[in-house]
Design a protein around this motif. Sequence first.
Motif, PDB file in Angstrom:
ATOM      1  N   UNK A 192       0.816  -1.222   0.000  1.00 32.68           N
ATOM      2  CA  UNK A 192       0.000   0.000   0.000  1.00 32.68           C
ATOM      3  C   UNK A 192       0.854   1.278   0.000  1.00 32.68           C
ATOM      4  N   UNK A 193       2.110   1.155  -0.444  1.00 32.96           N
ATOM      5  CA  UNK A 193       2.979   2.352  -0.465  1.00 32.96           C
ATOM      6  C   UNK A 193       2.804   3.135  -1.772  1.00 32.96           C
ATOM      7  N   UNK A 194       2.945   4.449  -1.680  1.00 34.46           N
ATOM      8  CA  UNK A 194       3.006   5.288  -2.880  1.00 34.46           C
ATOM      9  C   UNK A 194       4.459   5.234  -3.358  1.00 34.46           C
ATOM     10  N   UNK A 195       4.691   4.689  -4.536  1.00 33.34           N
ATOM     11  CA  UNK A 195       6.062   4.576  -5.054  1.00 33.34           C
ATOM     12  C   UNK A 195       6.382   5.819  -5.888  1.00 33.34           C
ATOM     13  N   UNK A 196       7.459   6.520  -5.510  1.00 30.99           N
ATOM     14  CA  UNK A 196       7.797   7.765  -6.216  1.00 30.99           C
ATOM     15  C   UNK A 196       9.241   7.721  -6.712  1.00 30.99           C
ATOM     16  N   UNK A 197       9.424   8.006  -7.999  1.00 32.11           N
ATOM     17  CA  UNK A 197      10.766   8.068  -8.587  1.00 32.11           C
ATOM     18  C   UNK A 197      11.220   9.528  -8.557  1.00 32.11           C
ATOM     19  N   UNK A 198      12.360   9.783  -7.921  1.00 33.57           N
ATOM     20  CA  UNK A 198      12.825  11.173  -7.776  1.00 33.57           C
ATOM     21  C   UNK A 198      13.948  11.523  -8.756  1.00 33.57           C
ATOM     22  N   UNK A 199      14.120  10.685  -9.792  1.00 30.02           N
ATOM     23  CA  UNK A 199      15.226  10.932 -10.739  1.00 30.02           C
ATOM     24  C   UNK A 199      15.150  12.327 -11.363  1.00 30.02           C
ATOM     25  N   UNK A 200      13.917  12.777 -11.637  1.00 24.01           N
ATOM     26  CA  UNK A 200      13.789  14.068 -12.335  1.00 24.01           C
ATOM     27  C   UNK A 200      13.063  15.131 -11.526  1.00 24.01           C
ATOM     28  N   UNK A 201      12.992  14.930 -10.212  1.00 27.52           N
ATOM     29  CA  UNK A 201      12.388  15.984  -9.383  1.00 27.52           C
ATOM     30  C   UNK A 201      13.314  16.291  -8.210  1.00 27.52           C
ATOM     31  N   UNK A 202      13.280  17.528  -7.734  1.00 27.33           N
ATOM     32  CA  UNK A 202      14.165  17.887  -6.610  1.00 27.33           C
ATOM     33  C   UNK A 202      13.413  17.736  -5.283  1.00 27.33           C
ATOM     34  N   UNK A 203      14.109  18.043  -4.194  1.00 30.98           N
ATOM     35  CA  UNK A 203      13.558  17.806  -2.860  1.00 30.98           C
ATOM     36  C   UNK A 203      12.258  18.581  -2.619  1.00 30.98           C
ATOM     37  N   UNK A 204      12.182  19.813  -3.137  1.00 25.55           N
ATOM     38  CA  UNK A 204      10.975  20.628  -2.928  1.00 25.55           C
ATOM     39  C   UNK A 204       9.786  20.060  -3.700  1.00 25.55           C
ATOM     40  N   UNK A 205      10.073  19.600  -4.936  1.00 25.07           N
ATOM     41  CA  UNK A 205       8.995  19.013  -5.751  1.00 25.07           C
ATOM     42  C   UNK A 205       8.485  17.716  -5.116  1.00 25.07           C
ATOM     43  N   UNK A 206       9.424  16.970  -4.542  1.00 24.03           N
ATOM     44  CA  UNK A 206       9.030  15.722  -3.878  1.00 24.03           C
ATOM     45  C   UNK A 206       8.150  16.032  -2.657  1.00 24.03           C
ATOM     46  N   UNK A 207       8.572  17.029  -1.892  1.00 22.80           N
ATOM     47  CA  UNK A 207       7.792  17.410  -0.710  1.00 22.80           C
ATOM     48  C   UNK A 207       6.372  17.815  -1.116  1.00 22.80           C
ATOM     49  N   UNK A 208       6.263  18.572  -2.193  1.00 24.08           N
ATOM     50  CA  UNK A 208       4.954  19.039  -2.661  1.00 24.08           C
ATOM     51  C   UNK A 208       4.068  17.852  -3.066  1.00 24.08           C
ATOM     52  N   UNK A 209       4.673  16.930  -3.787  1.00 20.78           N
ATOM     53  CA  UNK A 209       3.956  15.745  -4.260  1.00 20.78           C
ATOM     54  C   UNK A 209       3.404  14.942  -3.072  1.00 20.78           C
ATOM     55  N   UNK A 210       4.283  14.732  -2.080  1.00 19.43           N
ATOM     56  CA  UNK A 210       3.921  13.924  -0.918  1.00 19.43           C
ATOM     57  C   UNK A 210       2.889  14.654  -0.043  1.00 19.43           C
ATOM     58  N   UNK A 211       3.085  15.970   0.100  1.00 16.89           N
ATOM     59  CA  UNK A 211       2.149  16.771   0.888  1.00 16.89           C
ATOM     60  C   UNK A 211       0.747  16.692   0.287  1.00 16.89           C
TER      61      UNK A 211
END
Length: 217
Positions: A192-211
């Motif tokens: 049940x995990x959300x799998x996220x590939x961060x190869x093309x996104x930075x830390x802020x974009x990842x935070x936004x996605x997860x938020x």
Amino acid sequence: MIEIAIDGTAASGKGTLAKKLAKKYGFVHLDTGLLYRKVANELIINKKDTSSNLAYHSCEIARNLNLLELNKKELRSEETAKLASFIATYTKLREILNSKQKEFVANNKTKFPGCVLDGRDIGTKILPNADFKFFIDASIDIRAKRRLLEKNISFLHENDEKCMLHSLIIEISERDKLDSSRKTSPLVPANDAHVIDTSFIDAEELLLKVTKIIEGI
Ligand code: DC
């Protein structure tokens, strides 16, 4: 208490994400890799890392581990990481460290509105009923580059940089392989995990996605 479980490969960005989420929501945070690194570091300092009783010594150190004495800076080396990954295959050691992690969550239940734990088996083993589970990954080349940047080294020659990058690719790949193939609690995404590939996104974009996922936006 809201529980957030973050798992993922080495240098995928999971640690930075965990820290940022904890800060944003005022949650308590535990980087569980530090527990394995601390045990590995103590083994190295006490020259027990080549002992034939490595499992026994690891468990002894783990039993006496104080979670308030985990200083990330001194535990950062690739040597420590490599040994941490190796000893993390010991089932008994995992049991001891699992209890410490669960104790940490229980002890903070009334003190914080939530907790964020990051590691390799959080969603599958430590917090199987977490409210939110994330599995963070990125390509090996990108992860090695991030590790290199973290080291903040000024290279005199381009070849030295290439050489170090190459060594990091090998070290991280070996660690991924060991972490994902061990018998006890291998690194795998929880169902049940959300799998996220961060190869093309930075830390802020990842935070936004997860938020957005957490807040249901
Ligand atoms: O997250 P890290 O790179 O600091 O972790 C170091 C090693 O510790 C990792 O290669 C495997 C082990 N580990 C683990 O087995 N389970 C965890 N929950 C966290 C780390």
